[in-house]
Design a protein around this motif. Sequence first.
Motif, mmCIF file in Angstrom:
data_model
loop_
_atom_site.group_PDB
_atom_site.id
_atom_site.type_symbol
_atom_site.label_atom_id
_atom_site.label_comp_id
_atom_site.label_asym_id
_atom_site.label_seq_id
_atom_site.Cartn_x
_atom_site.Cartn_y
_atom_site.Cartn_z
ATOM 1 N N ASN A 18 40.411 33.919 41.048
ATOM 2 C CA ASN A 18 40.398 34.953 42.088
ATOM 3 C C ASN A 18 41.669 35.803 42.106
ATOM 4 O OD1 ASN A 18 37.821 34.301 42.982
ATOM 5 N ND2 ASN A 18 38.579 32.818 44.459
ATOM 6 N N LYS A 19 42.804 35.194 41.757
ATOM 7 C CA LYS A 19 44.069 35.929 41.728
ATOM 8 C C LYS A 19 44.243 36.708 40.426
ATOM 9 C CE LYS A 19 46.480 34.040 45.355
ATOM 10 N NZ LYS A 19 47.401 34.665 46.270
ATOM 11 N N GLY A 20 43.340 36.487 39.456
ATOM 12 C CA GLY A 20 43.446 37.176 38.175
ATOM 13 C C GLY A 20 44.431 36.532 37.216
ATOM 14 N N TRP A 21 44.844 35.306 37.516
ATOM 15 C CA TRP A 21 45.790 34.608 36.660
ATOM 16 C C TRP A 21 45.108 33.947 35.476
ATOM 17 C CZ3 TRP A 21 48.041 31.665 41.396
ATOM 18 C CH2 TRP A 21 48.829 32.535 42.155
ATOM 19 N N TYR A 22 43.822 33.688 35.600
ATOM 20 C CA TYR A 22 43.073 32.995 34.555
ATOM 21 C C TYR A 22 41.703 33.636 34.449
ATOM 22 C CZ TYR A 22 40.801 29.229 31.968
ATOM 23 O OH TYR A 22 40.120 28.504 31.025
ATOM 24 N N ASP A 23 41.391 34.131 33.266
ATOM 25 C CA ASP A 23 40.097 34.764 33.036
ATOM 26 C C ASP A 23 39.201 33.770 32.303
ATOM 27 O OD1 ASP A 23 37.944 36.385 32.665
ATOM 28 O OD2 ASP A 23 38.998 37.918 31.516
ATOM 29 N N ALA A 24 38.484 32.986 33.063
ATOM 30 C CA ALA A 24 37.656 31.922 32.500
ATOM 31 C C ALA A 24 36.453 32.455 31.737
ATOM 32 C CB ALA A 24 37.179 30.992 33.612
ATOM 33 N N TYR A 25 36.119 33.716 31.943
ATOM 34 C CA TYR A 25 34.907 34.257 31.355
ATOM 35 C C TYR A 25 35.177 35.142 30.143
ATOM 36 C CZ TYR A 25 33.492 32.529 35.853
ATOM 37 O OH TYR A 25 33.298 31.708 36.943
ATOM 38 N N ALA A 26 36.444 35.304 29.785
ATOM 39 C CA ALA A 26 36.789 36.102 28.616
ATOM 40 C C ALA A 26 36.476 35.317 27.343
ATOM 41 C CB ALA A 26 38.276 36.460 28.648
ATOM 42 N N THR A 27 36.201 36.044 26.280
ATOM 43 C CA THR A 27 35.983 35.395 24.989
ATOM 44 C C THR A 27 37.329 34.864 24.484
ATOM 45 O OG1 THR A 27 36.424 37.396 23.694
ATOM 46 C CG2 THR A 27 34.133 37.029 24.435
ATOM 47 N N PRO A 28 37.309 33.928 23.552
ATOM 48 C CA PRO A 28 38.583 33.440 22.999
ATOM 49 C C PRO A 28 39.442 34.570 22.420
ATOM 50 C CG PRO A 28 36.813 31.971 22.376
ATOM 51 C CD PRO A 28 36.170 33.162 23.040
ATOM 52 N N GLU A 29 38.795 35.540 21.798
ATOM 53 C CA GLU A 29 39.543 36.665 21.234
ATOM 54 C C GLU A 29 40.227 37.478 22.334
ATOM 55 O OE1 GLU A 29 36.298 36.030 20.500
ATOM 56 O OE2 GLU A 29 36.515 35.303 18.432
#
Length: 89
Positions: free
Chosen positions: A63-74
């Motif tokens: 929620n804070k934008g510190w971790y993008d769990a849905y981004a691809t590995p690239e």
Amino acid sequence: MNQSTTLTEKDVAIDLLTSSKATVTTLAKAITETTNPQLRDTLRNQLTACVNSHCRLSDIAINKGWYDAYATPEQQLQKDLSEISTVTQ
């Protein structure tokens, strides 16, 4: 080179997530190797609590934008490389 040694909330959150994942793994392994039923129950309760805490912390980081769990590995690698280049400048 001018480097900042101040930890940010993001740094702490990511470190806690990493530690939490390691704890979940360790508890899961211990449960599978334990023969004592009472100890197994205790470890299972600890595992459940740890997973719940990890989920709450993950939600905060996402929620804070510190971790993008849905981004691809690239995409994650590119973001990390970008952050590294700003730190080393």
